[in-house]
Design an enzyme around this catalytic site. Structure first.
Site, PDB file in Angstrom:
ATOM      1  N   SER A  23       0.880  -1.175   0.000  1.00 19.60           N
ATOM      2  CA  SER A  23       0.000   0.000   0.000  1.00 19.60           C
ATOM      3  C   SER A  23       0.915   1.221   0.000  1.00 19.60           C
ATOM      4  CB  SER A  23      -0.949   0.002   1.209  1.00 19.60           C
ATOM      5  OG  SER A  23      -0.232  -0.184   2.406  1.00 19.60           O
ATOM      6  N   GLU A  25       1.336   5.504   0.719  1.00 16.18           N
ATOM      7  CA  GLU A  25       0.771   6.685   1.389  1.00 16.18           C
ATOM      8  C   GLU A  25       1.241   7.971   0.700  1.00 16.18           C
ATOM      9  OE1 GLU A  25       0.672   6.572   5.698  1.00 16.18           O
ATOM     10  OE2 GLU A  25       1.338   8.654   5.756  1.00 16.18           O
ATOM     11  N   ASP A 117      -1.733  15.080  16.293  1.00 12.09           N
ATOM     12  CA  ASP A 117      -0.898  15.748  17.290  1.00 12.09           C
ATOM     13  C   ASP A 117      -1.397  17.165  17.512  1.00 12.09           C
ATOM     14  OD1 ASP A 117       1.014  13.728  17.831  1.00 12.09           O
ATOM     15  OD2 ASP A 117       1.780  14.043  15.795  1.00 12.09           O
ATOM     16  N   PHE A 227      11.974  14.543  10.312  1.00 13.72           N
ATOM     17  CA  PHE A 227      10.673  13.870  10.560  1.00 13.72           C
ATOM     18  C   PHE A 227      10.814  12.873  11.696  1.00 13.72           C
ATOM     19  CE2 PHE A 227       9.023  13.937   5.851  1.00 13.72           C
ATOM     20  CZ  PHE A 227       8.688  15.264   5.993  1.00 13.72           C
ATOM     21  N   HIS A 277       3.770  -1.187   3.729  1.00 16.86           N
ATOM     22  CA  HIS A 277       3.148   0.115   3.482  1.00 16.86           C
ATOM     23  C   HIS A 277       4.295   1.092   3.223  1.00 16.86           C
ATOM     24  CE1 HIS A 277       0.047   3.248   3.958  1.00 16.86           C
ATOM     25  NE2 HIS A 277       0.925   3.944   4.661  1.00 16.86           N
TER      26      HIS A 277
END
Ligand code: FAD
Length: 299
Positions: A23, A25, A117, A227, A277
């Site tokens: 998958s 994103e 968040d 990140f 993913h």
């Protein structure tokens, strides 16, 4: 053709290879130029028949319309199942439920349900909206009340920065499954041992559903380190060393990035993992190459 039985899983081929599910994103593009790259990547990755392509959601609902538009268009233009992310931070239950109903009306049957968040960042304490869902687990429960969605939730191989202990962390994941999540997708990680330890803890706690590794190809080491530190994923010293001094050498950086990601993914395959993913950051080249290593190819 006879395949030697001791062949590493990642070197099996043809029909002897277990089918791998992928998958992808994406994030909703902000500008016309970004939208062009988004569609270019979606168009290149869609023929790989991913299980789904997901589009993230700005924590405070800032991308609500764009997420819905992108997800609807992916589904209608490529025929690939699309999943819409959803957060519950800064919104009442009624507001979140309205978004879920909007997804349902648009024919979206998959949701990636996360808490989100605070606007000040992941380091700040999460304060729920006074009339809102207080956690991803509650959000999953709310979504289930509205429809029969396929729901993915988050998991943290290195523990979420706000989790006081492993017991709380694993209990929280179990709760999300007990309330109706279909699968978990992990935060990025670079030490596969962390992932395997996490899966073992989850299984010991009675979790039987898939915990799909979230793979972050490193398009820019500087950006990904940023990140990672914001979301509590660690950058091992050996990884930093591999990219050291490559800021001004994009060609070598790209080759190292692809070697690093290939090593991670193939090691997971050798240990029996069949679902992946990919965090694409709206780029397709590295992910296309990694999918090829998994035997996932376009028609
Ligand atoms: P939760 O599962 O609710 O848990 C967060 C932490 O709080 C856990 O460590 C848990 O142990 C702890 N906790 C929960 N309940 C309790 C309790 N009762 N007592 C004590 N501790 C508790 N962010 C976005 O803004 N948009 C996105 O589209 C997005 N997509 C994501 C997709 C994936 C696959 C992942 C891994 C993350 C994504 N995020 C996204 C980031 C996510 O919003 C943050 O990581 C956020 O900090 C936590 O969300 P969660 O769903 O994991 O929260």
């Amino acid at each position: 053709m006879n395949v030697p039985s001791d062949l590493r899983a990642s070197r099996q081929f043809g029909d002897s290879r277990p089918p791998h599910q992928v998958s992808f994103e994406f994030f909703p593009p902000k500008t016309d130029a970004m939208e062009e790259r988004f569609w270019d990547s979606v168009t290149k990755l869609a023929p790989l028949h991913p299980r789904f392509v997901s589009v993230t959601y700005g924590a405070g609902g800032t991308t609500r319309e764009r997420t819905l538009r992108m997800v609807s268009q992916i589904q209608s233009q490529t025929g690939v199942n699309a999943a819409a992310h959803l957060t519950c931070v800064g919104a009442s239950k009624a507001e979140v439920d309205a978004v879920v109903r909007g997804y349902k009306e648009a024919g979206i049957s998959r949701i990636v349900a996360v808490r989100g968040d605070p606007p000040e960042g992941v380091g700040k304490p999460f304060v729920p909206h006074p009339e809102g869902y207080r956690s991803a687990a509650e959000l999953v429960e709310g979504i289930r009340r509205i429809g029969d969605f396929d729901i993915s939730v988050s998991a943290y191989p290195e523990k979420h920065p706000q989790a006081p202990s492993w017991d709380v962390e694993i209990d929280n994941l179990k709760r999300k499954f007990d309330l109706g999540a279909t699968r978990a997708i992990t935060q990025m990680f670079f030490e596969n041992a962390d992932y395997f330890r996490f899966v073992e803890r989850a299984q010991k706690a009675g979790i039987t559903q898939s915990i799909v590794p979230g793979i972050q190809p490193i398009h820019s080491f500087k950006q990904i380190s940023g990140f990672a530190s914001r979301c509590g994923a660690s950058i091992p010293h050996w990884l930093a060393e591999r990219f050291d001094g490559l800021d001004d050498d994009p060609e070598t950086h790209a080759l190292v990035a692809s070697a690093v990601a290939a090593e991670q993914v193939l090691e997971l395959v050798d240990e029996g993992i069949t679902e992946f993913h990919f965090y694409t950051l709206n780029r397709s080249n590295l992910v296309l190459a990694l999918a090829r290593l998994l035997g996932v190819r376009p028609d």
